[in-house]
Design a protein around this motif. Structure first.
Motif, PDB file in Angstrom:
ATOM      1  N   ARG A  40       3.352  12.231  18.381  1.00 60.82           N
ATOM      2  CA  ARG A  40       4.787  12.779  18.234  1.00 60.82           C
ATOM      3  C   ARG A  40       5.189  13.422  16.950  1.00 60.82           C
ATOM      4  NH1 ARG A  40       4.943   7.451  20.522  1.00 60.82           N
ATOM      5  NH2 ARG A  40       4.924   6.265  18.540  1.00 60.82           N
ATOM      6  N   TRP A  41       4.347  13.121  15.854  1.00 60.16           N
ATOM      7  CA  TRP A  41       4.711  13.892  14.730  1.00 60.16           C
ATOM      8  C   TRP A  41       4.281  15.396  14.808  1.00 60.16           C
ATOM      9  CZ3 TRP A  41       2.011  16.973  10.966  1.00 60.16           C
ATOM     10  CH2 TRP A  41       2.769  17.072   9.711  1.00 60.16           C
ATOM     11  N   LEU A  42       3.303  15.603  15.396  1.00 62.31           N
ATOM     12  CA  LEU A  42       2.614  17.108  15.539  1.00 62.31           C
ATOM     13  C   LEU A  42       3.672  17.828  16.467  1.00 62.31           C
ATOM     14  CD1 LEU A  42      -0.964  16.508  16.082  1.00 62.31           C
ATOM     15  CD2 LEU A  42      -0.029  17.561  14.069  1.00 62.31           C
ATOM     16  N   GLU A  43       4.226  17.159  17.440  1.00 64.95           N
ATOM     17  CA  GLU A  43       5.195  17.713  18.570  1.00 64.95           C
ATOM     18  C   GLU A  43       6.736  17.819  18.051  1.00 64.95           C
ATOM     19  OE1 GLU A  43       4.683  15.323  21.796  1.00 64.95           O
ATOM     20  OE2 GLU A  43       2.611  16.106  22.189  1.00 64.95           O
ATOM     21  N   GLN A  44       7.092  17.498  16.916  1.00 59.69           N
ATOM     22  CA  GLN A  44       8.417  17.773  16.484  1.00 59.69           C
ATOM     23  C   GLN A  44       8.603  18.949  15.764  1.00 59.69           C
ATOM     24  OE1 GLN A  44       9.410  15.015  13.082  1.00 59.69           O
ATOM     25  NE2 GLN A  44       7.339  15.144  12.450  1.00 59.69           N
ATOM     26  N   VAL A  83       0.786  -1.283  -0.059  1.00 62.94           N
ATOM     27  CA  VAL A  83       0.049  -0.069  -0.094  1.00 62.94           C
ATOM     28  C   VAL A  83       0.913   1.201   0.029  1.00 62.94           C
ATOM     29  CG1 VAL A  83      -1.619   1.133   1.346  1.00 62.94           C
ATOM     30  CG2 VAL A  83      -1.960  -1.150   1.341  1.00 62.94           C
ATOM     31  N   GLU A  84       0.842   1.893  -1.245  1.00 62.02           N
ATOM     32  CA  GLU A  84       1.670   2.965  -1.296  1.00 62.02           C
ATOM     33  C   GLU A  84       1.217   4.054  -0.304  1.00 62.02           C
ATOM     34  OE1 GLU A  84       4.021   5.800  -4.698  1.00 62.02           O
ATOM     35  OE2 GLU A  84       3.181   3.612  -5.184  1.00 62.02           O
ATOM     36  N   CYS A  85       2.117   4.761   0.312  1.00 65.89           N
ATOM     37  CA  CYS A  85       1.739   6.139   1.096  1.00 65.89           C
ATOM     38  C   CYS A  85       2.081   7.348   0.601  1.00 65.89           C
ATOM     39  CB  CYS A  85       1.773   5.740   2.511  1.00 65.89           C
ATOM     40  SG  CYS A  85       0.886   4.140   3.057  1.00 65.89           S
ATOM     41  N   ALA A  86       1.553   8.389   0.914  1.00 64.58           N
ATOM     42  CA  ALA A  86       2.342   9.830   0.582  1.00 64.58           C
ATOM     43  C   ALA A  86       3.027  10.223   1.750  1.00 64.58           C
ATOM     44  CB  ALA A  86       0.789  10.915   0.670  1.00 64.58           C
ATOM     45  N   THR A  87       3.091   9.924   2.958  1.00 71.46           N
ATOM     46  CA  THR A  87       3.945  10.258   3.752  1.00 71.46           C
ATOM     47  C   THR A  87       4.368   9.053   4.830  1.00 71.46           C
ATOM     48  OG1 THR A  87       2.436  10.719   5.612  1.00 71.46           O
ATOM     49  CG2 THR A  87       2.994  12.541   4.096  1.00 71.46           C
ATOM     50  N   THR A  88       5.463   9.262   5.471  1.00 70.05           N
ATOM     51  CA  THR A  88       5.904   8.110   6.301  1.00 70.05           C
ATOM     52  C   THR A  88       4.918   7.642   7.574  1.00 70.05           C
ATOM     53  OG1 THR A  88       7.166   9.619   7.603  1.00 70.05           O
ATOM     54  CG2 THR A  88       8.486   8.186   5.959  1.00 70.05           C
ATOM     55  N   LEU A  89       4.477   9.130   7.873  1.00 65.86           N
ATOM     56  CA  LEU A  89       3.448   8.802   9.153  1.00 65.86           C
ATOM     57  C   LEU A  89       2.108   8.242   8.681  1.00 65.86           C
ATOM     58  CD1 LEU A  89       2.219   9.657  11.802  1.00 65.86           C
ATOM     59  CD2 LEU A  89       1.478  11.786  11.037  1.00 65.86           C
ATOM     60  N   GLU A  90       1.657   8.464   7.468  1.00 65.94           N
ATOM     61  CA  GLU A  90       0.570   7.512   6.866  1.00 65.94           C
ATOM     62  C   GLU A  90       0.830   6.283   6.816  1.00 65.94           C
ATOM     63  OE1 GLU A  90      -2.275   7.301   2.829  1.00 65.94           O
ATOM     64  OE2 GLU A  90      -0.544   8.411   3.013  1.00 65.94           O
ATOM     65  N   ALA A  91       2.155   5.918   6.421  1.00 66.12           N
ATOM     66  CA  ALA A  91       2.450   4.545   6.411  1.00 66.12           C
ATOM     67  C   ALA A  91       2.539   3.873   7.935  1.00 66.12           C
ATOM     68  CB  ALA A  91       3.893   4.376   5.792  1.00 66.12           C
ATOM     69  N   GLU A  92       3.079   4.315   8.906  1.00 65.83           N
ATOM     70  CA  GLU A  92       3.156   4.010  10.021  1.00 65.83           C
ATOM     71  C   GLU A  92       1.640   3.779  10.761  1.00 65.83           C
ATOM     72  OE1 GLU A  92       5.206   6.941  12.323  1.00 65.83           O
ATOM     73  OE2 GLU A  92       7.305   6.235  11.398  1.00 65.83           O
ATOM     74  N   VAL A  93       0.701   4.565  10.498  1.00 66.77           N
ATOM     75  CA  VAL A  93      -0.710   4.420  10.852  1.00 66.77           C
ATOM     76  C   VAL A  93      -1.298   3.418  10.014  1.00 66.77           C
ATOM     77  CG1 VAL A  93      -3.065   5.643  10.765  1.00 66.77           C
ATOM     78  CG2 VAL A  93      -0.880   6.864  11.550  1.00 66.77           C
ATOM     79  N   ARG A  94      -1.129   3.301   8.882  1.00 68.55           N
ATOM     80  CA  ARG A  94      -1.690   2.142   7.990  1.00 68.55           C
ATOM     81  C   ARG A  94      -1.246   0.944   8.621  1.00 68.55           C
ATOM     82  NH1 ARG A  94      -4.862   3.175   3.529  1.00 68.55           N
ATOM     83  NH2 ARG A  94      -4.803   5.239   2.970  1.00 68.55           N
ATOM     84  N   LEU A 111      -8.010  19.058  12.982  1.00 72.50           N
ATOM     85  CA  LEU A 111      -6.517  19.699  13.136  1.00 72.50           C
ATOM     86  C   LEU A 111      -5.741  19.304  11.948  1.00 72.50           C
ATOM     87  CD1 LEU A 111      -4.242  19.880  16.279  1.00 72.50           C
ATOM     88  CD2 LEU A 111      -3.206  19.150  13.973  1.00 72.50           C
ATOM     89  N   VAL A 112      -5.400  20.425  11.269  1.00 64.92           N
ATOM     90  CA  VAL A 112      -4.430  20.329  10.005  1.00 64.92           C
ATOM     91  C   VAL A 112      -2.909  20.911  10.433  1.00 64.92           C
ATOM     92  CG1 VAL A 112      -4.437  20.945   7.657  1.00 64.92           C
ATOM     93  CG2 VAL A 112      -6.501  20.684   8.914  1.00 64.92           C
ATOM     94  N   ALA A 113      -1.916  20.143   9.869  1.00 67.05           N
ATOM     95  CA  ALA A 113      -0.800  20.587  10.156  1.00 67.05           C
ATOM     96  C   ALA A 113       0.242  20.210   9.103  1.00 67.05           C
ATOM     97  CB  ALA A 113      -0.134  19.847  11.559  1.00 67.05           C
ATOM     98  N   ALA A 114       1.338  20.768   8.940  1.00 69.50           N
ATOM     99  CA  ALA A 114       2.031  20.611   7.849  1.00 69.50           C
ATOM    100  C   ALA A 114       3.604  20.794   8.202  1.00 69.50           C
ATOM    101  CB  ALA A 114       1.658  21.670   6.635  1.00 69.50           C
ATOM    102  N   ARG A 115       4.412  20.390   7.417  1.00 73.98           N
ATOM    103  CA  ARG A 115       5.979  20.246   7.697  1.00 73.98           C
ATOM    104  C   ARG A 115       6.619  19.964   6.597  1.00 73.98           C
ATOM    105  NH1 ARG A 115      10.272  16.636   8.933  1.00 73.98           N
ATOM    106  NH2 ARG A 115      11.681  17.416  10.471  1.00 73.98           N
ATOM    107  N   ARG A 116       7.487  21.059   6.286  1.00 75.73           N
ATOM    108  CA  ARG A 116       8.800  20.701   5.086  1.00 75.73           C
ATOM    109  C   ARG A 116       9.530  19.641   5.170  1.00 75.73           C
ATOM    110  NH1 ARG A 116      10.018  24.790   1.070  1.00 75.73           N
ATOM    111  NH2 ARG A 116       9.267  26.403   2.388  1.00 75.73           N
ATOM    112  N   GLU A 117       9.527  18.727   4.212  1.00 77.47           N
ATOM    113  CA  GLU A 117      10.378  17.544   4.024  1.00 77.47           C
ATOM    114  C   GLU A 117      11.799  18.067   3.578  1.00 77.47           C
ATOM    115  OE1 GLU A 117       9.337  15.271   6.163  1.00 77.47           O
ATOM    116  OE2 GLU A 117       7.366  15.703   6.295  1.00 77.47           O
ATOM    117  N   ASP A 118      12.591  16.978   3.572  1.00 76.59           N
ATOM    118  CA  ASP A 118      13.839  17.081   3.238  1.00 76.59           C
ATOM    119  C   ASP A 118      14.037  17.699   1.762  1.00 76.59           C
ATOM    120  OD1 ASP A 118      14.835  16.593   5.542  1.00 76.59           O
ATOM    121  OD2 ASP A 118      15.307  14.482   5.197  1.00 76.59           O
ATOM    122  N   ASP A 119      12.995  17.393   1.002  1.00 79.76           N
ATOM    123  CA  ASP A 119      13.020  17.317  -0.638  1.00 79.76           C
ATOM    124  C   ASP A 119      12.441  18.717  -0.957  1.00 79.76           C
ATOM    125  OD1 ASP A 119      10.292  16.936   0.100  1.00 79.76           O
ATOM    126  OD2 ASP A 119      10.310  15.247  -1.565  1.00 79.76           O
ATOM    127  N   GLY A 120      12.239  19.716   0.169  1.00 81.25           N
ATOM    128  CA  GLY A 120      11.580  20.715   0.198  1.00 81.25           C
ATOM    129  C   GLY A 120      10.210  20.693   0.051  1.00 81.25           C
TER     130      GLY A 120
END
Length: 581
Positions: free
Chosen positions: A524-528, A268-279, A457-466
């Motif tokens: 944990r993702w929200l608090e990083q 199951v391909e996921c958009a983010t690593t958090l989504e993968a961990e939750v799935r 709650l909607v949150a965003a984070r800039r990843e290493d690829d920008g």
């Protein structure tokens, strides 16, 4: 797609097989190089050789001269290591370094490169001695010394402690090992470097199961011939991770057993690593795969409940009911009943609410229990306390559960100090562990409740690829995730994501609409660092004087306890409760 992901065929690589002769066993201890020999090979063909004596700037020990045949007179006019090392590095440029007992030879070369302030090239290294120990059995050779292996593989050169001869013999050993490993399905440098004899040939033959998977984050599921899920895992790169089960040093016996009966791998391909961990958590909970040890039953948790009665009490329960927030309050969840009971003991130490089960009679008609005689219960059963006074005690208890742990910390702290003064340290430690269980549970409840109360709650984070990863959380459950395309308008894209997200209804009381484990991953993702809140519906906050402020002390104690264990492999010892005297 990179070469590392595809795998570099051994037949396409150039190897530089090197051997050194030295005056001793430690470059840091002053030993010097007396000879360098190297052979460059590719696809089984010798491309060139390098050999030179080296002036060690000192005498060669007599036993070394006897062993190698290299004498002081032979190296007197030889070049120094300052001129030999650059020539060797030029010869080996672009190659994979190979040596028998590579840490010794490569260690000497690195040492003198550092002495000359010369940058060490990023060589990949293959150690034939280490590889042989994984492949060769006692039936093949008595040991993994170069001479024994050269005889076992029929080398045309007999190693004689001269650098070039030993390098030539190592070439034959390398080719012999490659030939044997080829029959085991090892054909690339990546497979060679991570090879383990504990991975069976049957495992390696199944590596084709990974070929259809994408190089993307997601969840993978091993399935048997009847399509039952055997194992669920997650990775940032699905194809590379799954390939490692068939070619890398996967030594877990249970996983080897699982791979042996696996018939296919789905993803199951996921958009983010958090989504993968939750799935992954959700799929494990749904399928209960037999080869996943962790999170097999995330629903098997318990809570401490403050009941909604005229004379409320504390009890350990398995589920949170609809009475949450309507008079009843809950603390948790706890992953084990033992931890819940330790927390319960800390609360009873502080607040003398009744501990007897069942409903209280309307009129007091019982005699006081033993706990009341010890001053650990206000004894409503015999009319010793008025309803209003008991309610004040319960109000303080509810405040400790939901807002401030100060009363519990103070009461248990006094008990610990008194026991320590009487040198009853084991009992003091028991109370400390009870207090730690309460503080962690209260902090967990407050953090989860704060997230659960938010409808969205909607949150965003800039990843290493920008690019920005965005997550939508509703009542503690991950409802949607994605990464904003570079060319998209961020506001419009987030609005579309929110509109397409899963509808989530709130759970009862502090219970998230997901499992507590999922909500904690989200937290944990929200608090990083670097996470930005895009939108919040409701209020996301924790008590200023909540239990979270007390965690640092208990975490430091736990860390020091682990660090004081003088063993590499630490095991958590069970705490045995002893009756107080």
């Amino acid at each position: 797609m990179t070469l590392d992901q595809i795998g570099r065929p051994l037949s396409d690589l150039t190897f530089c097989v090197v051997d050194l002769e030295t005056t001793g066993g430690s470059a840091a201890g002053g030993s010097m190089i007396t000879e360098v020999g190297a052979v460059k090979v590719r696809g089984g063909e010798v491309l060139g050789e390098f050999q030179t004596l080296v002036n060690p700037r000192g005498g060669i020990p007599a036993f070394i001269a006897v062993l190698t045949g290299i004498t002081d007179s032979m190296v007197a006019s030889a070049p120094s290591i300052e001129s030999v090392l650059p020539a060797f590095l030029e010869f080996a440029e672009g190659c994979v370094l190979v040596a028998h007992n590579a840490p010794f030879d490569v260690g000497f070369l690195k040492h003198f490169a550092a002495e000359q302030q010369r940058a060490w090239p990023a060589f990949e290294v293959v150690d034939t001695a280490r590889l042989a120990r994984r492949v060769i059995t006692r039936d093949d050779a008595p040991n993994c010394k170069l001479g024994s292996l050269a005889r076992a593989f029929g080398s045309t050169t007999t190693p004689n402690h001269r650098a070039l001869s030993d390098a030539r013999a190592t070439v034959d050993v390398l080719h012999g090992l490659m030939e044997r490993l080829g029959g085991l399905g090892v054909h690339t440098l990546e497979e060679l470097q991570t090879f383990s004899a504990k991975v069976s040939a049957a495992q390696r033959r199944k590596r084709h199961l990974a070929e259809a998977l994408p190089h993307a984050p997601g969840v993978y599921l091993f399935r048997d011939e009847r399509d039952r899920v055997l194992y669920v895992g997650t990775s940032r790169d699905l194809r590379t991770r799954v390939r490692s089960y068939f070619t890398a040093s996967e030594t877990r016996s249970r996983i080897g057993e699982m791979v042996a009966i696996a018939a296919r791998v789905s993803a199951v391909e996921c958009a983010t690593t958090l989504e993968a961990e939750v799935r992954e958590l959700r799929l494990i909970a749904s399928h209960e795969p037999p080869y996943n040890r962790r999170s097999r039953r995330p629903d098997k948790v318990c809570w401490i409940k403050l009941t909604d009665e005229v004379w409320p009490r504390l009890s350990v329960v398995r589920t949170v009911r609809d009475d949450a927030g309507k008079g009843a309050d809950y603390l948790g969840p706890f992953r084990s009943r033992r931890t819940a009971e330790a927390c319960l003991a800390a609360l009873h130490e502080t607040f003398p609410v009744r501990q007897c089960g069942g409903r209280m009679p309307r009129r007091p008609d019982r005699t006081a229990c033993a706990l009341a005689e010890m001053g650990r219960c206000l004894s409503p059963c015999d009319g010793s306390v008025e309803v209003a006074d008991y309610a004040l005690l319960v109000a303080d208890l509810r405040d400790a559960l939901l807002h401030r742990p100060d009363d519990v910390v103070a009461a248990v702290g006094r008990r610990m100090a008194a026991l320590s003064e009487r040198q009853r340290f084991e009992e003091a430690r028991l109370h400390r562990d009870r207090l730690a269980a309460f503080v962690r549970a209260a902090s967990r409840t407050q953090r989860l409740s704060a997230l659960t109360r938010c409808p969205e709650l909607v949150a965003a984070r800039r990843e290493d690829d920008g690019r920005w990863s965005v997550h939508v959380v509703r009542h503690g459950r991950l409802a949607g995730a994605g990464r904003i395309p570079r060319e998209a308008h961020a506001g419009d894209w987030v609005s579309d994501l929110r509109a397409s997200c899963e509808t989530v209804l709130p759970g009862p009381g502090p219970t998230p609409a997901a499992t507590a484990e999922e909500s904690e991953k989200v937290l944990r993702w929200l608090e990083q660092p670097g996470v930005r809140l895009v939108a919040v519906e409701g209020e996301w906050s924790c008590p200023v004087r909540g239990a979270g402020g007390r965690l640092a002390l208990f975490d430091a104690v736990e860390t020091s306890r682990r660090d004081l264990v003088p063993f590499d492999e630490r095991r958590s010892l069970p705490v045995v409760e002893r009756p107080t005297r």
